[in-house]
Scaffold this motif. Sequence first.
Motif, PDB file in Angstrom:
ATOM      1  N   VAL A  75       0.845  -1.195   0.000  1.00 29.86           N
ATOM      2  CA  VAL A  75       0.000   0.000   0.000  1.00 29.86           C
ATOM      3  C   VAL A  75       0.879   1.243   0.000  1.00 29.86           C
ATOM      4  CG1 VAL A  75      -1.680   1.333   1.335  1.00 29.86           C
ATOM      5  CG2 VAL A  75      -1.937  -1.145   1.110  1.00 29.86           C
ATOM      6  N   ARG A  76       1.941   1.198   0.821  1.00 28.86           N
ATOM      7  CA  ARG A  76       2.850   2.354   0.865  1.00 28.86           C
ATOM      8  C   ARG A  76       3.465   2.577  -0.519  1.00 28.86           C
ATOM      9  NH1 ARG A  76       5.268   0.986   5.336  1.00 28.86           N
ATOM     10  NH2 ARG A  76       6.985  -0.062   4.278  1.00 28.86           N
ATOM     11  N   ASN A  77       3.905   1.490  -1.158  1.00 24.80           N
ATOM     12  CA  ASN A  77       4.524   1.634  -2.480  1.00 24.80           C
ATOM     13  C   ASN A  77       3.543   2.190  -3.503  1.00 24.80           C
ATOM     14  OD1 ASN A  77       6.867   0.645  -1.481  1.00 24.80           O
ATOM     15  ND2 ASN A  77       6.563  -1.454  -2.237  1.00 24.80           N
ATOM     16  N   VAL A  78       2.289   1.740  -3.423  1.00 22.20           N
ATOM     17  CA  VAL A  78       1.295   2.228  -4.378  1.00 22.20           C
ATOM     18  C   VAL A  78       1.176   3.744  -4.274  1.00 22.20           C
ATOM     19  CG1 VAL A  78      -1.182   2.327  -4.852  1.00 22.20           C
ATOM     20  CG2 VAL A  78      -0.060   0.128  -4.556  1.00 22.20           C
ATOM     21  N   PHE A  79       1.155   4.253  -3.033  1.00 19.03           N
ATOM     22  CA  PHE A  79       0.929   5.689  -2.875  1.00 19.03           C
ATOM     23  C   PHE A  79       2.192   6.519  -3.038  1.00 19.03           C
ATOM     24  CE2 PHE A  79      -3.028   4.233  -0.932  1.00 19.03           C
ATOM     25  CZ  PHE A  79      -3.913   5.088  -1.570  1.00 19.03           C
ATOM     26  N   THR A  80       3.370   5.873  -3.034  1.00 18.16           N
ATOM     27  CA  THR A  80       4.597   6.665  -3.179  1.00 18.16           C
ATOM     28  C   THR A  80       5.206   6.532  -4.569  1.00 18.16           C
ATOM     29  OG1 THR A  80       5.811   4.836  -2.205  1.00 18.16           O
ATOM     30  CG2 THR A  80       5.245   6.656  -0.741  1.00 18.16           C
ATOM     31  N   ALA A  81       4.803   5.515  -5.351  1.00 19.85           N
ATOM     32  CA  ALA A  81       5.398   5.314  -6.672  1.00 19.85           C
ATOM     33  C   ALA A  81       5.161   6.539  -7.548  1.00 19.85           C
ATOM     34  CB  ALA A  81       4.801   4.076  -7.330  1.00 19.85           C
ATOM     35  N   GLU A  82       6.158   6.867  -8.330  1.00 19.86           N
ATOM     36  CA  GLU A  82       6.073   8.009  -9.262  1.00 19.86           C
ATOM     37  C   GLU A  82       5.510   9.254  -8.583  1.00 19.86           C
ATOM     38  OE1 GLU A  82       4.245   6.963 -13.016  1.00 19.86           O
ATOM     39  OE2 GLU A  82       5.147   4.971 -12.931  1.00 19.86           O
ATOM     40  N   ASP A  83       6.072   9.615  -7.463  1.00 18.66           N
ATOM     41  CA  ASP A  83       5.674  10.813  -6.715  1.00 18.66           C
ATOM     42  C   ASP A  83       4.202  10.807  -6.335  1.00 18.66           C
ATOM     43  OD1 ASP A  83       8.256  11.795  -7.028  1.00 18.66           O
ATOM     44  OD2 ASP A  83       7.740  12.620  -8.999  1.00 18.66           O
ATOM     45  N   GLY A  84       3.674   9.662  -5.976  1.00 25.06           N
ATOM     46  CA  GLY A  84       2.306   9.613  -5.465  1.00 25.06           C
ATOM     47  C   GLY A  84       1.242   9.836  -6.521  1.00 25.06           C
ATOM     48  N   VAL A  85       1.543   9.445  -7.756  1.00 25.45           N
ATOM     49  CA  VAL A  85       0.583   9.697  -8.832  1.00 25.45           C
ATOM     50  C   VAL A  85      -0.707   8.896  -8.634  1.00 25.45           C
ATOM     51  CG1 VAL A  85       1.420   7.915 -10.408  1.00 25.45           C
ATOM     52  CG2 VAL A  85       0.440   9.992 -11.335  1.00 25.45           C
ATOM     53  N   TYR A  86      -0.615   7.771  -7.898  1.00 25.30           N
ATOM     54  CA  TYR A  86      -1.812   6.946  -7.698  1.00 25.30           C
ATOM     55  C   TYR A  86      -2.897   7.701  -6.928  1.00 25.30           C
ATOM     56  CZ  TYR A  86      -4.860   3.108  -6.362  1.00 25.30           C
ATOM     57  OH  TYR A  86      -5.951   2.310  -6.182  1.00 25.30           O
ATOM     58  N   GLY A  87      -2.480   8.407  -5.873  1.00 19.88           N
ATOM     59  CA  GLY A  87      -3.435   9.202  -5.101  1.00 19.88           C
ATOM     60  C   GLY A  87      -4.138  10.221  -5.990  1.00 19.88           C
TER      61      GLY A  87
ATOM     62  N   VAL B  60       8.533   3.830 -22.599  1.00 22.74           N
ATOM     63  CA  VAL B  60       9.774   3.412 -21.941  1.00 22.74           C
ATOM     64  C   VAL B  60       9.847   4.087 -20.571  1.00 22.74           C
ATOM     65  CG1 VAL B  60      12.278   3.471 -22.039  1.00 22.74           C
ATOM     66  CG2 VAL B  60      10.958   3.105 -24.131  1.00 22.74           C
ATOM     67  N   PRO B  61       9.971   3.283 -19.484  1.00 22.54           N
ATOM     68  CA  PRO B  61      10.031   3.888 -18.157  1.00 22.54           C
ATOM     69  C   PRO B  61      11.278   4.786 -18.028  1.00 22.54           C
ATOM     70  CG  PRO B  61       9.747   1.494 -18.017  1.00 22.54           C
ATOM     71  CD  PRO B  61      10.044   1.822 -19.442  1.00 22.54           C
ATOM     72  N   ASP B  62      11.159   5.873 -17.348  1.00 27.64           N
ATOM     73  CA  ASP B  62      12.288   6.772 -17.044  1.00 27.64           C
ATOM     74  C   ASP B  62      13.022   7.295 -18.260  1.00 27.64           C
ATOM     75  OD1 ASP B  62      11.849   6.423 -14.329  1.00 27.64           O
ATOM     76  OD2 ASP B  62      13.046   4.590 -14.296  1.00 27.64           O
TER      77      ASP B  62
END
Lengths: 301, 452
Positions: A75-87, B60-62
């Motif tokens: 869950v933490r990774n989901v919300f922090t990946a790519e600068d929190g884009v999921y939120g 492509v990622p990154d």
Amino acid sequence: MTTTATATAVRAASGGSAMPGRRRSPLLTLAMLAFLIYFLLPLFWLLVASTKTTGDLFASFGLWFADDFALPGNVRNVFTAEDGVYGRWLLNTAFYSLVSAGGAALLAALGGYGFAKFGFRGNKLLFGVVLGAIMVPSTALAIPTYLIFAQVGLVNTPWAIILPSLVNPFGLYLMRIYAEGAVPDSLLEAARIDGAGEFRIFRQVVLRLLGPGFVTVLLFTLVATWNNYFLPLIMLNNPSLYPVTVGLANWAGQATVAGGSGDVIPLVVTGSLLSIIPLIAAFLLLQRYWQSGLAAGGVKQ
Amino acid sequence: MTMLRLRWPAVAAAATLFLAGCGGGGADVQQADKPPGAVSQADIDKAMQTPTELTFWTWVPDIQNEVALFEKKYPAINVNVVNAGQGEPQYTKLRTALRAGSGAPDVVQIEFQYIPTFTITDSLLDLRPYGAEALKDQFVDWTWSQVTGRNGEVWGIPQDTGPMGMLYRKDIFDKHGIQPPKTWDEFAAAARKLHAADPEVYITNLASNQNGAWMGLAWQAGSKPFQMTAADQIRVNANDAASKKLANYWGGLVQEGVVATDPDFTDQWYQALNQGKYATWLTAAWGPVFLSSNAEATSGKWRAAPLPQWTAGENNAGNWGGSTSAVIKTTKNPIAAAKFAEFLNTDPESTRMMAIEQFLFPPTKALLADESFVEQKPEFYGGQQVNEVFARISDTVSTDFGWPPFMDQTVSDWDETVGKSLADKTDVVAGLDQWQQRITSYAESQGFKVAQ
């Protein structure tokens, strides 16, 4: 009020010969149980899978938990990946769905009431057009809609998702049927004699009577917009505008792409689980309205 | 599926319009034969110093890191990177935007097999006037032939590739005393031996939903299924002798039950790879890194080798996957867009970054000979120099394999004919004939003259 009334009516109608109907058929019960499992199994899989690491996901038995309980980390990774884009995606989806659902329900209530209670010229013809529109799947209209929106510069804006979702022919149809039964003509006449204007009658009298139907259309549109994939896919280019469906599909694509990493897969799985929680909550909270809404029009009072 | 069905009428209409526009055909083709006028160096210098916004669609990622290198060298140009989806979703968006006449990017990632699908609608810019022909020698021959049009146009710059090889479980082969097969005959014998010794294990999985792998294997077998002979003429030979040989071979092994046909990139398939259900994965050069991050449980047990050969001693391979950077014809900044596509895929720092940090298998001769790339010794493959194996394979991919101008239709027809016969364990050769028939009638319905 209406809920109880409908329920009572149904009970009264079947009450005379209640006994034979009550006998349980073990075969039917078994069949229903099988269906229940069939529908719940994917959900259960999703729940179990989102507690696993990438390694466990592919190495352990799919329908039971692995030794490591990785849900909080996932869950933490989901919300922090790519600068929190999921939120951001989740908020976008919530915004698009709530605005669309509220707007669509209001428009359907207005239109349905109008069709049901006002005998204007062309009423039947226009309603026929609405019925015809139900037959056209909204996905089929996505590309023509894009072509129109591109000309007026609405592509790649939230309006591109909200405007097409505001019009719900099925909702209009449902509201007309519901308004016919739920709004007594005598009440409207009484209100008119008391000097209320037409819009005031709608706002203060009709809308309350239409409550269950309103919530039904609201929920229908909410679910449809929440799950909409194709329209936002072609309309939006900016990842910060994506709803959660398109965002998750993008992540899922990255998992299989050349040079991609399996670490994205737990994000997709856990993200999917999180994205359906608000829908489940909406169903549980609005369930009673939903049920009475579905029964609407089934009984002539 | 709904998506496919809905999309096709749109493309069909576009293709028909295009063909109708060509009318006589001959005259247009003549004109296209003339070499296009080159853009002068002065114009290029001027364009690269003019403040410009480019939009680049890629999955492509990154890739922002490589784009940053370009922006550092040309500070006037700002590149807006958009991930518009991987493969098909992106093509859907691209087509819709092209038809609307607005919203299309300047530069776009397109897989090799989809180039003709976008050139038939006249959507891509020929990069020759911008000096692309001079890049030819930097790329492995077959990758350049993939981006070259019928009249010598350059439709894109190769970005990454997927020459096919065989990843195999050394431990499983050792346990059953099997040598890594060098020919398809040896492979078939090993398949039977392995499955007889352990019914839980299959020598490989030929995914029944994976047209890409099938095309790669057909490429290796020497099939030439599609050839455009003029703007409105196509040869369709999807069931030529080489493809029939392929269908016969795999159909036989599948019907014997010694090869699995599970759909790939599914939960079940990942599980099977981790649990040793398949002793090999016939995959592309991007496969090794992919596998190592998705089958951690099997680390150290895998090795890489070239594909088995149809004739002992030969050295042939096919390709599965890989992309190009192409420029969309409607771009307002063709020079900057073309130079960006060039920079991304030829600049030494940018290409090295893609190969080493993003694990894209390179199309450039320089990187395929670069020690820091080929001499990597990943633990997952017991320290074997896997990149070197695939770098050698890349040289053995033939240059004369072409794609149809209606790739989506071809793939969905394959799923329903050849793919279905694999999944159902029925006659794969019959499936192949059906496929040929469907492609032919589709091409004719789109106004192509079809020959065999």
